[in-house]
Scaffold this motif. Structure first.
Motif, PDB file in Angstrom:
ATOM      1  N   PHE A   1       0.819  -1.217   0.000  1.00  0.00           N
ATOM      2  CA  PHE A   1       0.000   0.000   0.000  1.00  0.00           C
ATOM      3  C   PHE A   1       0.851   1.265   0.000  1.00  0.00           C
ATOM      4  O   PHE A   1       0.379   2.331  -0.398  1.00  0.00           O
ATOM      5  CB  PHE A   1      -1.010  -0.005   1.152  1.00  0.00           C
ATOM      6  N   PHE A   2       2.109   1.192   0.407  1.00  0.00           N
ATOM      7  CA  PHE A   2       2.994   2.350   0.316  1.00  0.00           C
ATOM      8  C   PHE A   2       3.197   2.756  -1.143  1.00  0.00           C
ATOM      9  O   PHE A   2       3.240   3.943  -1.449  1.00  0.00           O
ATOM     10  CB  PHE A   2       4.356   2.043   0.963  1.00  0.00           C
ATOM     11  N   LYS A   3       3.316   1.772  -2.024  1.00  0.00           N
ATOM     12  CA  LYS A   3       3.500   2.060  -3.450  1.00  0.00           C
ATOM     13  C   LYS A   3       2.232   2.691  -4.024  1.00  0.00           C
ATOM     14  O   LYS A   3       2.304   3.649  -4.791  1.00  0.00           O
ATOM     15  CB  LYS A   3       3.872   0.789  -4.209  1.00  0.00           C
ATOM     16  N   ARG A   4       1.082   2.154  -3.649  1.00  0.00           N
ATOM     17  CA  ARG A   4      -0.191   2.721  -4.104  1.00  0.00           C
ATOM     18  C   ARG A   4      -0.298   4.174  -3.656  1.00  0.00           C
ATOM     19  O   ARG A   4      -0.640   5.059  -4.442  1.00  0.00           O
ATOM     20  CB  ARG A   4      -1.348   1.904  -3.519  1.00  0.00           C
ATOM     21  N   ASP A   5       0.012   4.439  -2.398  1.00  0.00           N
ATOM     22  CA  ASP A   5      -0.081   5.796  -1.867  1.00  0.00           C
ATOM     23  C   ASP A   5       0.942   6.732  -2.513  1.00  0.00           C
ATOM     24  O   ASP A   5       0.695   7.935  -2.648  1.00  0.00           O
ATOM     25  CB  ASP A   5       0.085   5.792  -0.352  1.00  0.00           C
ATOM     26  N   ALA A   6       2.082   6.195  -2.921  1.00  0.00           N
ATOM     27  CA  ALA A   6       3.098   7.008  -3.601  1.00  0.00           C
ATOM     28  C   ALA A   6       2.532   7.604  -4.887  1.00  0.00           C
ATOM     29  O   ALA A   6       2.834   8.756  -5.234  1.00  0.00           O
ATOM     30  CB  ALA A   6       4.343   6.180  -3.898  1.00  0.00           C
TER      31      ALA A   6
ATOM     32  N   GLY B   1     -11.325  16.605 -11.393  1.00  0.00           N
ATOM     33  CA  GLY B   1     -12.719  16.293 -11.690  1.00  0.00           C
ATOM     34  C   GLY B   1     -13.214  15.046 -10.990  1.00  0.00           C
ATOM     35  O   GLY B   1     -14.414  14.840 -10.853  1.00  0.00           O
ATOM     36  N   LYS B   2     -12.288  14.189 -10.529  1.00  0.00           N
ATOM     37  CA  LYS B   2     -12.632  12.957  -9.823  1.00  0.00           C
ATOM     38  C   LYS B   2     -11.690  12.797  -8.640  1.00  0.00           C
ATOM     39  O   LYS B   2     -10.495  13.057  -8.754  1.00  0.00           O
ATOM     40  CB  LYS B   2     -12.496  11.755 -10.756  1.00  0.00           C
ATOM     41  N   ASN B   3     -12.222  12.351  -7.527  1.00  0.00           N
ATOM     42  CA  ASN B   3     -11.426  12.146  -6.320  1.00  0.00           C
ATOM     43  C   ASN B   3     -10.417  11.024  -6.558  1.00  0.00           C
ATOM     44  O   ASN B   3     -10.800   9.872  -6.737  1.00  0.00           O
ATOM     45  CB  ASN B   3     -12.352  11.805  -5.142  1.00  0.00           C
ATOM     46  N   ILE B   4      -9.117  11.346  -6.525  1.00  0.00           N
ATOM     47  CA  ILE B   4      -8.071  10.350  -6.780  1.00  0.00           C
ATOM     48  C   ILE B   4      -7.889   9.388  -5.620  1.00  0.00           C
ATOM     49  O   ILE B   4      -7.224   8.364  -5.752  1.00  0.00           O
ATOM     50  CB  ILE B   4      -6.718  11.019  -7.121  1.00  0.00           C
ATOM     51  N   PHE B   5      -8.485   9.685  -4.474  1.00  0.00           N
ATOM     52  CA  PHE B   5      -8.336   8.828  -3.296  1.00  0.00           C
ATOM     53  C   PHE B   5      -9.506   7.860  -3.130  1.00  0.00           C
ATOM     54  O   PHE B   5      -9.550   7.116  -2.169  1.00  0.00           O
ATOM     55  CB  PHE B   5      -8.215   9.694  -2.024  1.00  0.00           C
ATOM     56  N   PHE B   6     -10.447   7.855  -4.069  1.00  0.00           N
ATOM     57  CA  PHE B   6     -11.680   7.093  -3.891  1.00  0.00           C
ATOM     58  C   PHE B   6     -11.554   5.620  -4.251  1.00  0.00           C
ATOM     59  O   PHE B   6     -11.797   4.768  -3.426  1.00  0.00           O
ATOM     60  CB  PHE B   6     -12.828   7.746  -4.692  1.00  0.00           C
ATOM     61  N   ASP B   7     -11.199   5.301  -5.463  1.00  0.00           N
ATOM     62  CA  ASP B   7     -11.153   3.878  -5.874  1.00  0.00           C
ATOM     63  C   ASP B   7      -9.732   3.470  -6.252  1.00  0.00           C
ATOM     64  O   ASP B   7      -9.443   3.097  -7.358  1.00  0.00           O
ATOM     65  CB  ASP B   7     -12.140   3.586  -6.998  1.00  0.00           C
ATOM     66  N   ARG B   8      -8.872   3.536  -5.242  1.00  0.00           N
ATOM     67  CA  ARG B   8      -7.464   3.192  -5.427  1.00  0.00           C
ATOM     68  C   ARG B   8      -7.293   1.684  -5.428  1.00  0.00           C
ATOM     69  O   ARG B   8      -8.069   0.967  -4.822  1.00  0.00           O
ATOM     70  CB  ARG B   8      -6.631   3.819  -4.314  1.00  0.00           C
ATOM     71  N   LYS B   9      -6.236   1.197  -6.084  1.00  0.00           N
ATOM     72  CA  LYS B   9      -5.962  -0.257  -6.095  1.00  0.00           C
ATOM     73  C   LYS B   9      -4.586  -0.537  -5.574  1.00  0.00           C
ATOM     74  O   LYS B   9      -3.686   0.181  -5.661  1.00  0.00           O
ATOM     75  CB  LYS B   9      -6.111  -0.783  -7.508  1.00  0.00           C
TER      76      LYS B   9
END
Length: 180
Positions: free
Chosen positions: A63-68, A172-180
């Motif tokens: 998840f650190f990579k995803r958050d990066a 235009g879209k929340n980048i924190f909403f549907d993260r993988k």
């Protein structure tokens, strides 16, 4: 005419957020909160790369990579930390010690450093909550991230035993909403 002023607005809201964190109520009115606002793309990239290094610890840290990636996409990143110097003095023992012994206790260091006063951690939580409420009021997407704080501590960007990061996004879209 000004096109796409999102970066400047994120920096402005970030400053307002840090103001809210600074003025948030604190135990006995003693302030041990430290703050940083980053908007520079190179600094955000340095932070993201450090987060990716932490991700190399193993699958549990992916998840650190995803958050990066969120840090790279964000217009700004706030860091809010606790620079613990002295306990509040109420001997609540939430930290596992009484107030006289916590300062003499052996320090532990990992992603965070301890022990720290539980009341001071509550102060940190209130400061972070105050900050994100400002983002909400200004319709700026954000997310409180442990991962950012870990990387910021590893980089030595602020003197704090515990750090949380808050990336800000105006898209235009929340980048924190549907993260993988």
């Amino acid at each position: 005419m000004e096109f796409n002023p999102e970066k400047e607005m994120a920096a402005l809201v970030g400053r307002l957020m840090l103001t809210a964190a600074r003025t948030a109520p604190k135990a006995r009115g003693q302030d041990e909160i430290v703050t940083v606002l980053g908007t520079d793309p190179e600094e955000k990239e340095t932070l993201a790369r450090e987060m990716e290094k932490v991700a190399e610890r193993g699958k549990a840290f992916a998840f650190f990579k995803r958050d990066a990636e969120n840090v790279r996409q964000a217009e700004a990143v706030l860091l809010i930390g606790l620079d613990f110097k002295r306990p509040v003095g109420v001997n609540c023992q939430g930290c596992g010690f009484d107030c006289e012994k916590i300062l003499k206790a052996e320090k532990t260091s990992g992603d965070y450093e301890g022990p720290v006063c539980a009341m001071r951690l509550i102060d940190l939580g209130i400061a972070v909550g105050s900050a994100v409420s400002v983002a909400k009021e200004h319709c700026v997407d954000n997310r409180v991230m442990y991962t950012i704080g870990v990387a910021a501590r590893r980089l030595g960007w602020l003197s704090a035993q515990v750090v949380l990061g808050i990336p800000l996004s105006i898209k235009g879209k929340n980048i924190f909403f549907d993260r993988k």
